[in-house]
Enzyme design. Structure first.
Site, PDB file in Angstrom:
ATOM      1  N   HIS A  66       1.921   4.507  -2.928  1.00 51.10           N
ATOM      2  CA  HIS A  66       2.050   5.950  -2.690  1.00 51.10           C
ATOM      3  C   HIS A  66       3.459   6.429  -3.051  1.00 51.10           C
ATOM      4  CE1 HIS A  66      -1.806   6.416  -0.839  1.00 51.10           C
ATOM      5  NE2 HIS A  66      -1.526   5.709   0.238  1.00 51.10           N
ATOM      6  N   HIS A  90       0.842  -1.203   0.000  1.00 44.55           N
ATOM      7  CA  HIS A  90       0.000   0.000   0.000  1.00 44.55           C
ATOM      8  C   HIS A  90       0.876   1.251   0.000  1.00 44.55           C
ATOM      9  CE1 HIS A  90      -3.629   2.384   1.003  1.00 44.55           C
ATOM     10  NE2 HIS A  90      -2.760   3.151   1.641  1.00 44.55           N
ATOM     11  N   GLU A  91       1.817   1.295   0.921  1.00 36.62           N
ATOM     12  CA  GLU A  91       2.692   2.472   1.011  1.00 36.62           C
ATOM     13  C   GLU A  91       3.627   2.561  -0.189  1.00 36.62           C
ATOM     14  OE1 GLU A  91       1.979   4.677   3.058  1.00 36.62           O
ATOM     15  OE2 GLU A  91       0.639   3.485   4.316  1.00 36.62           O
TER      16      GLU A  91
END
Length: 422
Positions: free
Chosen positions: A30, A26-27
Site C-alpha cells: 500500500h 502487505h502494508e
C-alpha cells in the site's frame, strides 16, 4: 489439544517474525504505490490500538501498536482533513523567506518565535488555493500557505494535504493500485518464500534420479544408491520421475529389471517391488531434489498457484456450507500453529508463512466492507457511474463492515480457545 511450547524462544521469535512479515509486506505494498501516486502517507503502522513506539521520518510517522492483529497506512484524504483549524480561532503563523506560511500554531503565541504573526482565522483554503485570511490588529490580511505547511497543536505537527496529495484527489487507477498493492505484496512474498525454499532446501526433481534410499527396502537390497539415474524399466525408457512412479506403483509384488546409470556406467538391476496396504507397488526410495535456480523459480510459481486454488476452494466451501464457522481459526489458532511449525524446522515454517501470506492476500481481496476488496468494489462502482459514492455512505458501510469483522474475529478466537483447552 496441548498448548504450543511458548517457552521456546524459537517459537516466540517465529510467531513475531512470521506475523510481522506478513503484515509489514502487505502494508508496504500500500505504502509504496501510494507514495508513487504522490499521496501523503501520514502513518505506517504495524499492529492496532495504542502506540507503543513511533518515529517520524520525512512526511510519515512509523509506529508500532499494541495489538498484533494487523496494520495500516493512514493516507491523507481518507479521513476528514484539517479539522484542527477552525474559523474564529486565535492562531500564530510563521513564514519562510518568500512569505509563505510554513507553520500554523493552533495554540496561539505558545511556542511561537518573535517573528510570528498572531491573528484570528477569518477563512482558509488548505486544499485548493492554499490561502489563509487572518484578522491582525483589526485588519484582514491574506497569506499564501506552503503546500507542506505544518499545523502545530500541543507540540505535535500535522502536515497539511492539498487535494493533489490526498487519496481522494487521485485518479481511480492510482487509487486502485494503491489499494490492490497490499494483497499483491502478499502473493509476491509467498512466491519469494517458495523460491527461497527451493534454493535452500531443494525442490522435487522430475528427472528420474534416485533420492534417499530406505535401508532394508527393495531398492537398498538391490544395491541402488542415491544419485542413480533410471534409464529404463523392463525395457521401457523413462524420462521423468512420474514415469518411474507410474510403472512401479502399477507393479506390486513383481520383479522389474531396472537399467541404471551410475558414474557414467550402465548396469541392469533386477528389483522386487513390494506392495503397501492399498496394493500399490513401492521400492522405498524418494524423489531426488534440485536447487537449480530455474527449478526454484518454477516451484515458486506452481506452489503459489496451487495453494491459491486450494484456498479459494476452501473459501467457496465456506459460502456454500461445506465449511462452518466452527472450522475457522483466528489469531490465537494462527499463533499456535506457527509455534508448532517452528519446532519442525525452517523449511516447514517457510512453507507455512507462504501459505499464510496467500491466505492474507485472498482474504483482503474479498469484496467485503472494510477490506481492500470492499474498497476496490467501491472504486469499480465509481468507475462505472462516473462519480464517487457519497463519502458518508461509503464510510458507514465500511464502519459496519469493520464491526462485523471484529465480531467474526471474536467468534473464531472463541473457537480457538475452546480447541486449545478441550
Amino acid at each position: 489439544m496441548p498448548l504450543p511450547n511458548l517457552d521456546s524462544v524459537e517459537s516466540i521469535v517465529a510467531i513475531v517474525v512470521v506475523i510481522g512479515a506478513l503484515v509489514f509486506f502487505h502494508e508496504l505494498g500500500h505504502f509504496l504505490l501510494a507514495k508513487r501516486a504522490g499521496i501523503l502517507c501520514r502513518e505506517f503502522a504495524l499492529g492496532m490500538g495504542p502506540k507503543i513506539f513511533s518515529v517520524k521520518r520525512g512526511e510519515t510517522e512509523y509506529t508500532l501498536r499494541l495489538l498484533p492483529i494487523g496494520g495500516m497506512v493512514r493516507m491523507a484524504g481518507e479521513d476528514p482533513e484539517m479539522d484542527m483549524l477552525q474559523p474564529n480561532m486565535e492562531i500564530a503563523i510563521e513564514r519562510d523567506a518568500v512569505g509563505k506560511v510554513t507553520h500554523l500554531l493552533l495554540d496561539g503565541v505558545q511556542g511561537a518565535s518573535a517573528r510570528a504573526i498572531t491573528g484570528t482565522v477569518i477563512r482558509y483554503d488548505l486544499e485548493h488555493a492554499l490561502t489563509l485570511t487572518l484578522e491582525v490588529d483589526g485588519e484582514q490580511r491574506n497569506f499564501s500557505v506552503h503546500p507542506q505547511a505544518q499545523l502545530v497543536k500541543d507540540g505535535r505537527e500535522a502536515q497539511i494535504a492539498p487535494l493533489n496529495r490526498q487519496f481522494k484527489g487521485k485518479t481511480v487507477s492510482q487509487r486502485f493500485w494503491a489499494i490492490f498493492a497490499g494483497p499483491a505484496a502478499n502473493f509476491l512474498l509467498a512466491f519469494v518464500l517458495f523460491v527461497a525454499l527451493g534454493l535452500s532446501f531443494g525442490v522435487p526433481n522430475d528427472v528420474p534420479y534416485i533420492g534417499e534410499v530406505k535401508a532394508g527396502g527393495p531398492a537398498a537390497e538391490a544395491g541402488l544408491l542415491k544419485g542413480d539415474k533410471v534409464i529404463s524399466i523392463e525395457g521401457t525408457k523413462v524420462a521423468t520421475w512420474q514415469q518411474v512412479v507410474e510403472i512401479v506403483s502399477s507393479s506390486p509384488n513383481k520383479e522389474l529389471l531396472f537399467e541404471i546409470e551410475r558414474d557414467g556406467q550402465i548396469s541392469k538391476v533386477p528389483l522386487k517391488v513390494v506392495s503397501d496396504e492399498n496394493n500399490v507397488g513401492k521400492i522405498m526410495v524418494t524423489q531426488s531434489l534440485t536447487s537449480a535456480p530455474g527449478e526454484a523459480l518454477k516451484f515458486g510459481v506452481t506452489s503459489t498457484y496451487k495453494f491459491t486454488v486450494m484456498i479459494l476452494k476452501g473459501l467457496g466451501m465456506l459460502f456454500t456450507g461445506g465449511v462452518g464457522l466452527d472450522d475457522l481459526s483466528g489469531p490465537v489458532g494462527i499463533f499456535k500453529m506457527t509455534g508448532e511449525f517452528a519446532q519442525q524446522g525452517l523449511a516447514v515454517l517457510m512453507q507455512w508463512a507462504a501459505v499464510l501470506s496467500i491466505n492474507l492476500g485472498l482474504f483482503n481481496l474479498l469484496p467485503l466492507p472494510a477490506l481492500d476488496g470492499g474498497r476496490l468494489a467501491f472504486l469499480a462502482v465509481e468507475a462505472l457511474r462516473g462519480r464517487p459514492v457519497d463519502p458518508h455512505k461509503e464510510g458507514m458501510v465500511h464502519f459496519l463492515g469493520f464491526a462485523f469483522l471484529m465480531l467474526l474475529i471474536l467468534v473464531v478466537t472463541w473457537n480457538d480457545l475452546q480447541r486449545l483447552f478441550a
